[in-house]
Each structure stands twice: as structure tokens, then as C-alpha cells.
Design an enzyme around this catalytic site. Structure first.
Site, PDB file in Angstrom:
ATOM      1  N   ASP A 147       3.205 -55.658 -70.868  1.00  0.00           N
ATOM      2  CA  ASP A 147       3.437 -55.323 -72.310  1.00  0.00           C
ATOM      3  C   ASP A 147       3.792 -53.701 -72.630  1.00  0.00           C
ATOM      4  O   ASP A 147       3.883 -53.500 -73.708  1.00  0.00           O
ATOM      5  CB  ASP A 147       2.021 -55.529 -73.110  1.00  0.00           C
ATOM      6  N   ASP A 177      -0.291 -58.111 -65.945  1.00  0.00           N
ATOM      7  CA  ASP A 177      -1.006 -57.214 -66.229  1.00  0.00           C
ATOM      8  C   ASP A 177      -2.391 -57.621 -67.056  1.00  0.00           C
ATOM      9  O   ASP A 177      -2.396 -58.827 -67.480  1.00  0.00           O
ATOM     10  CB  ASP A 177      -0.151 -56.399 -67.432  1.00  0.00           C
ATOM     11  N   ASP A 232      -4.958 -55.505 -69.575  1.00  0.00           N
ATOM     12  CA  ASP A 232      -5.226 -55.118 -70.999  1.00  0.00           C
ATOM     13  C   ASP A 232      -3.783 -55.210 -71.759  1.00  0.00           C
ATOM     14  O   ASP A 232      -2.906 -54.928 -71.468  1.00  0.00           O
ATOM     15  CB  ASP A 232      -5.461 -53.784 -70.951  1.00  0.00           C
TER      16      ASP A 232
END
Length: 222
Positions: free
Chosen positions: A171, A12, A14
Site C-alpha cells: 500500500d 506487506d 500494515d
């Protein structure tokens, strides 16, 4: 050095590869400032991040006691335009990332990105940070017209990176559920834009610093 049995490590963006909270906070504060609302410190905005710009702005308006659908619709393009013009003023890779990527590349592992960030933000951001060339594929939230947790963008990431055994690192629940839906293993990072305990994501493993990534992958069952 023990070998790594994964062909591709996907990330991922961000909250996983890059801490973009400073620039996202600046965009939120610019947008709400246009209607006279006071700014937030970056630390206060971090919990708003992780589910897209609309949710981030909506959370900021709620925290400002100004939550309103019409105001949200008015301010969202203001936020996005400002962010597009100021993508990388405060954004930087998380500690240990560059060394981990160097080690993975040296081990013959292909690196790739699958983010729900639209291409018009994701691609220029990686260019501005000088990182685009490190990734065999970068899939944005609009590349295949659907985002995570749908498995389609992760499948596209794998295909465009050449295919093979893949693990995905993220996250948020979108990342971990997306990996699960795509039928691949997942690792959650505890330093990203979490909106709850990292254990609740139910990833196959958790890391607290990128220094832990290479040993984790070297010890992963075949």
C-alpha cells in the site's frame, strides 16, 4: 478455475493485510498524552501511518503544533513500549483477506510477508491474530538489517518461502518500489495507508477489495 502462474504471493503487513490503525492511533495518543497533548481520532491518525513509527509520531506532533526533535526522541520509546503491549486490541484483517488466502492456498500458492515493521511487533501480532501458520516466511524490517524499498528483504522473503515466481502486494511506495527493485510484479491496494492517490504508486495493478485478488492473478500474463 483458471490456474495461477505465481508460486508465491507476498504481502506487506500494515495497511495491506491488517488494518492496524486503531492500535497505532492508541499508541500515538498514549505517547502524546504523557506530555499533555490532546488525542486524535483514529481517522485523523490514519494519514500519519505508513512510513514507520518515527514518521507517524513526528506527523502527530506537527499536527499538534509541537514538532520538536527532542520531544520526538523522548516520546518514541514511550509509543513503542505501549504498542508492543497492545498490538492487537483493535487490529483485524481487511475484508475478504481470509477468503482470498484460502483460495490461494487451495490453488497451491505459497503465502509470505515482507514488512518494514520490526520483528518484535510483526511476529507477535500475527501470532495474536492466529495467522502466522498461513505464511511460509515472515520478514520484518530488521530481519536482514534493511527494509523496503531495498530489495534484500523481499529476496529473503522469496528464498525462505521456497523460491519461485513471485508477486508482491502493498500500500505504500516502499512496497511497490521494493518489488520493482527486486524484479518482481506488484499490486497496490487502495484501502491501505496511502499518502496520495494509489495510481501514483505505479504498481502493475490495483485492487480495491481482496475479492478482486484471485481473478486478477488468474488473468495475469504468464
Amino acid at each position: 478455475m483458471a490456474s495461477i502462474t505465481f508460486d508465491i504471493v507476498g504481502f506487506d503487513l500494515d495497511g495491506t493485510l491488517i488494518d492496524t490503525s486503531g492500535d497505532l492511533a492508541a499508541a500515538v495518543n498514549h505517547a502524546i498524552g504523557t506530555v499533555g497533548l490532546p488525542p486524535f481520532p483514529v481517522a485523523a491518525i490514519r494519514p500519519f501511518v505508513g512510513q514507520g513509527a518515527r514518521v507517524m509520531l513526528d506527523r502527530a506532533l506537527a499536527a499538534s503544533d509541537a514538532q520538536d526533535d527532542a520531544l520526538l526522541a523522548q516520546l518514541l520509546p514511550v509509543l513503542l513500549d505501549y504498542y508492543q503491549a497492545n498490538l492487537s486490541a483493535h487490529s483485524a484483517p481487511y475484508p475478504g483477506l481470509l477468503d482470498a488466502m484460502d483460495a490461494l492456498a487451495a490453488a497451491g500458492v505459497t503465502l509470505a510477508i515482507c514488512t518494514n515493521k520490526a520483528e518484535r511487533f510483526a511476529l507477535p501480532l500475527m501470532d495474536q491474530l492466529g495467522l502466522s501458520h498461513r505464511f511460509a516466511s515472515i520478514i520484518g524490517g530488521d530481519t536482514v538489517c534493511v527494509g523496503k524499498p531495498d530489495p534484500a528483504p523481499i529476496h529473503a522473503m522469496i528464498e525462505r518461502a521456497g523460491g519461485g515466481r513471485t508477486i508482491f502486494i502493498g500500500d505504500t511506495i516502499n512496497d511497490i518500489a521494493g518489488a520493482r527493485n527486486a524484479g518482481i510484479a506488484s499490486v497496490a491496494v487502495s484501502f491501505g495507508f496511502l499518502d496520495g492517490p494509489v495510481e501514483e504508486l505505479q504498481a502493475d495493478a490495483i485492487i480495491h477489495h481482496f475479492d478482486e485478488l484471485l481473478p486478477l492473478l488468474q488473468g495475469w500474463p504468464q
